[in-house]
Motif scaffolding. Structure first.
Motif, mmCIF file in Angstrom:
data_model
loop_
_atom_site.group_PDB
_atom_site.id
_atom_site.type_symbol
_atom_site.label_atom_id
_atom_site.label_comp_id
_atom_site.label_asym_id
_atom_site.label_seq_id
_atom_site.Cartn_x
_atom_site.Cartn_y
_atom_site.Cartn_z
ATOM 1 N N UNK A 63 -0.805 4.934 4.550
ATOM 2 C CA UNK A 63 -1.376 4.928 3.206
ATOM 3 C C UNK A 63 -2.516 3.905 3.096
ATOM 4 N N UNK A 64 -2.244 2.714 3.594
ATOM 5 C CA UNK A 64 -3.220 1.644 3.478
ATOM 6 C C UNK A 64 -4.504 1.930 4.222
ATOM 7 N N UNK B 29 -8.381 -0.217 -5.068
ATOM 8 C CA UNK B 29 -8.094 -1.638 -4.835
ATOM 9 C C UNK B 29 -6.753 -2.021 -5.460
ATOM 10 N N UNK B 30 -6.534 -1.594 -6.714
ATOM 11 C CA UNK B 30 -5.276 -1.913 -7.387
ATOM 12 C C UNK B 30 -4.089 -1.266 -6.675
ATOM 13 N N UNK B 31 -4.271 -0.032 -6.199
ATOM 14 C CA UNK B 31 -3.208 0.651 -5.459
ATOM 15 C C UNK B 31 -2.920 -0.055 -4.131
ATOM 16 N N UNK B 32 -3.986 -0.453 -3.435
ATOM 17 C CA UNK B 32 -3.822 -1.081 -2.122
ATOM 18 C C UNK B 32 -2.982 -2.356 -2.204
ATOM 19 N N UNK B 33 -3.174 -3.132 -3.276
ATOM 20 C CA UNK B 33 -2.397 -4.363 -3.423
ATOM 21 C C UNK B 33 -0.909 -4.055 -3.538
ATOM 22 N N UNK B 34 -0.581 -2.867 -4.022
ATOM 23 C CA UNK B 34 0.823 -2.480 -4.160
ATOM 24 C C UNK B 34 1.324 -1.653 -2.984
ATOM 25 N N UNK B 35 0.446 -1.473 -1.984
ATOM 26 C CA UNK B 35 0.847 -0.849 -0.717
ATOM 27 C C UNK B 35 1.012 -1.910 0.354
ATOM 28 N N UNK B 36 0.044 -2.808 0.416
ATOM 29 C CA UNK B 36 0.049 -3.889 1.401
ATOM 30 C C UNK B 36 -0.921 -4.953 0.940
ATOM 31 N N UNK B 37 -0.699 -6.197 1.372
ATOM 32 C CA UNK B 37 -1.667 -7.255 1.082
ATOM 33 C C UNK B 37 -2.805 -7.274 2.104
ATOM 34 N N UNK C 48 -11.097 -11.074 8.568
ATOM 35 C CA UNK C 48 -10.761 -11.913 7.415
ATOM 36 C C UNK C 48 -9.262 -12.156 7.265
ATOM 37 N N UNK C 49 -8.431 -11.184 7.658
ATOM 38 C CA UNK C 49 -6.984 -11.360 7.546
ATOM 39 C C UNK C 49 -6.511 -12.538 8.395
ATOM 40 N N UNK C 50 -7.196 -12.796 9.500
ATOM 41 C CA UNK C 50 -6.834 -13.921 10.348
ATOM 42 C C UNK C 50 -6.991 -15.262 9.661
ATOM 43 N N UNK C 51 -7.859 -15.333 8.660
ATOM 44 C CA UNK C 51 -8.042 -16.558 7.891
ATOM 45 C C UNK C 51 -7.081 -16.635 6.707
ATOM 46 N N UNK C 52 -6.830 -15.489 6.069
ATOM 47 C CA UNK C 52 -6.036 -15.477 4.838
ATOM 48 C C UNK C 52 -4.540 -15.543 5.120
ATOM 49 N N UNK C 53 -4.071 -14.747 6.076
ATOM 50 C CA UNK C 53 -2.653 -14.721 6.448
ATOM 51 C C UNK C 53 -2.556 -14.961 7.956
#
Length: 427
Positions: A163-164, A196-204, A342-347
């Motif tokens: 989905x993501x 964008x709103x849906x994606x936040x509720x699928x995965x961060x 970017x995910x490597x910096x955030x999480x």
């Protein structure tokens, strides 16, 4: 008889979905070993998703405020756990499938993701062709994704991955059309905000990529960081996060408890250090950051058909030519690359321990292959015609290495060992 681009595309479609269907019917998440784990799928999350589907089927959705329940199925000695740290939409969808089929049979639940993946298959080609306006190049880029683990091993995924990723590709497609039509198509803009709103509720994971991609496109097309698009995307992201927090607040009884729970989850996934509700895992510090970058590049052949190092070499050879002749695509490639890391910096700790985060590079890899491979084929022909010994030796080494990785990591492992040669369903 010359085979057309369309004919090649449909032959690849038949091959990929025959293999995906074979895996769907023959390889269970409960199979011992790694047939649906690590680069070959996310069995751990799929098991939790089926556990949630079973709970929703038995007890309905409202008892836990639509939050998933882990360790409910199969029955274990561990206490059932209402899981609040990750967005719940994939679990809710699995629960809906379970209600529709009145079953939690793994193969039945995978039918709808399998059908969604068919649309995703063709959409990969559609986006690349939109960017390049070149069907042959788009097919090269798409095939580099279709044939690898990135697509084959995750096409029937029950949790967030399918989905993501699908929505991520749709978002970038809408973003590109929106800017290329001078921002006249406001419906595309509002669809992006919805995604964008849906994606936040699928995965961060994907929202971070989408946020950085939006920022990159704003810089490319509007020469600025702060714009209606970037600010609106940030608002949509926080609205999606609010929905997740609201769902948790309904379960916990207060927003404070929901926020505390999310902060603890973030602290753990950023560092791996022990915090409330978490036992210390593989710990991460910024000294480990080079390991993330190295791991992503060194492991690209596990997800795509070309090794990361080969892709890097091709970029080093052709970046000036692409920048000179296709500057906008060059800039978009840079934006997609930055979004991918970017995910490597955030999480950081999550990226550090999970190899599947390599999938963040998918659009960048597809576009890169579409841009670079035709240029490389031309250079290959030119160097052999000129009988340039040094370049001929270089080509031999690069092709031999890339081919070896393709045969061992894709043909053998993905298509055969954990594909058509796999013996049975479950153990």
């Amino acid at each position: 008889m010359k085979i057309t681009t369309n004919q090649t595309k449909y032959m690849l479609f038949i091959f990929c979905f025959s293999l995906i269907l074979f895996r769907l019917l023959n390889i269970s998440i409960y199979t011992e070993g790694r047939a649906r784990s690590a680069i070959l799928g996310d069995a751990f999350s799929d098991k939790n998703t089926i556990s949630s589907a079973k709970f929703f089927l038995d007890s309905g959705f409202t008892q836990t405020s639509f939050l998933p329940v882990h360790e409910y199925y199969p029955t274990t000695e561990a206490a059932h756990q209402v899981y609040t740290h990750y967005p719940a939409l994939p679990n809710i969808l699995a629960g809906i499938y379970a209600v529709i089929f009145q079953s939690i049979d793994e193969r039945l639940l995978r039918i709808i993701p399998y059908l969604i993946a068919i649309f995703f298959f063709f959409f990969i080609f559609r986006l690349l062709n939109k960017l390049l306006n070149n069907e042959r190049a788009a097919l090269i880029g798409a095939a580099s994704l279709w044939l690898g683990s990135y697509f084959i091993n995750w096409a029937d995924n029950l949790h967030q991955h399918l989905y993501g990723e699908f929505l991520k590709w749709i978002y970038v497609y809408l973003l590109y059309i929106y800017y290329e039509t001078d921002r006249k198509n406001q419906i595309y803009f509002f669809l992006m905000l919805l995604i964008m709103a849906l994606e936040v509720n699928i995965s961060f994971e994907q929202p971070v990529f989408l946020g950085m991609a939006t920022l990159g496109f704003s810089i490319i097309y509007k020469k600025g960081i702060f714009s209606k698009e970037t600010i609106s995307a940030a608002i949509a992201l926080f609205f999606g996060l609010f929905l997740h927090l609201y769902q948790n607040a309904l379960y916990f009884g207060s927003f404070k408890a929901a926020i505390d729970d999310l902060v603890h989850a973030y602290t753990f996934r950023a560092t791996g250090a022990e915090t409330v509700g978490y036992i210390k895992e593989k710990e991460y510090t910024w000294k480990n950051f080079p390991e993330i970058m190295f791991g992503w590049f060194n492991g690209m052949e596990r997800f795509y058909v070309l090794p990361g190092w080969s892709l890097l070499i091709l970029w080093l050879i052709f970046w000036k030519e692409i920048k000179l002749n296709q500057n906008k695509l060059f800039q978009i490639s840079i934006a997609l690359f930055i979004a991918s890391i970017s995910w490597g910096f955030v999480m950081s700790q999550h990226a550090y321990i999970h190899s599947f985060t390599n999938k963040h590079f998918s659009i960048f890899v597809g576009l890169s292959m579409a841009l670079l491979v035709p240029l490389y084929i031309k250079k290959l022909k030119d160097d052999f015609s000129a009988n340039d010994i040094k370049w001929k030796a270089f080509h031999f080494i690069l092709i031999a290495y890339s081919l070896l990785m393709f045969l061992t990591q894709t043909v053998w492992e993905i298509w055969l060992e954990f594909g058509f040669l796999y013996p049975h369903f479950g153990t």
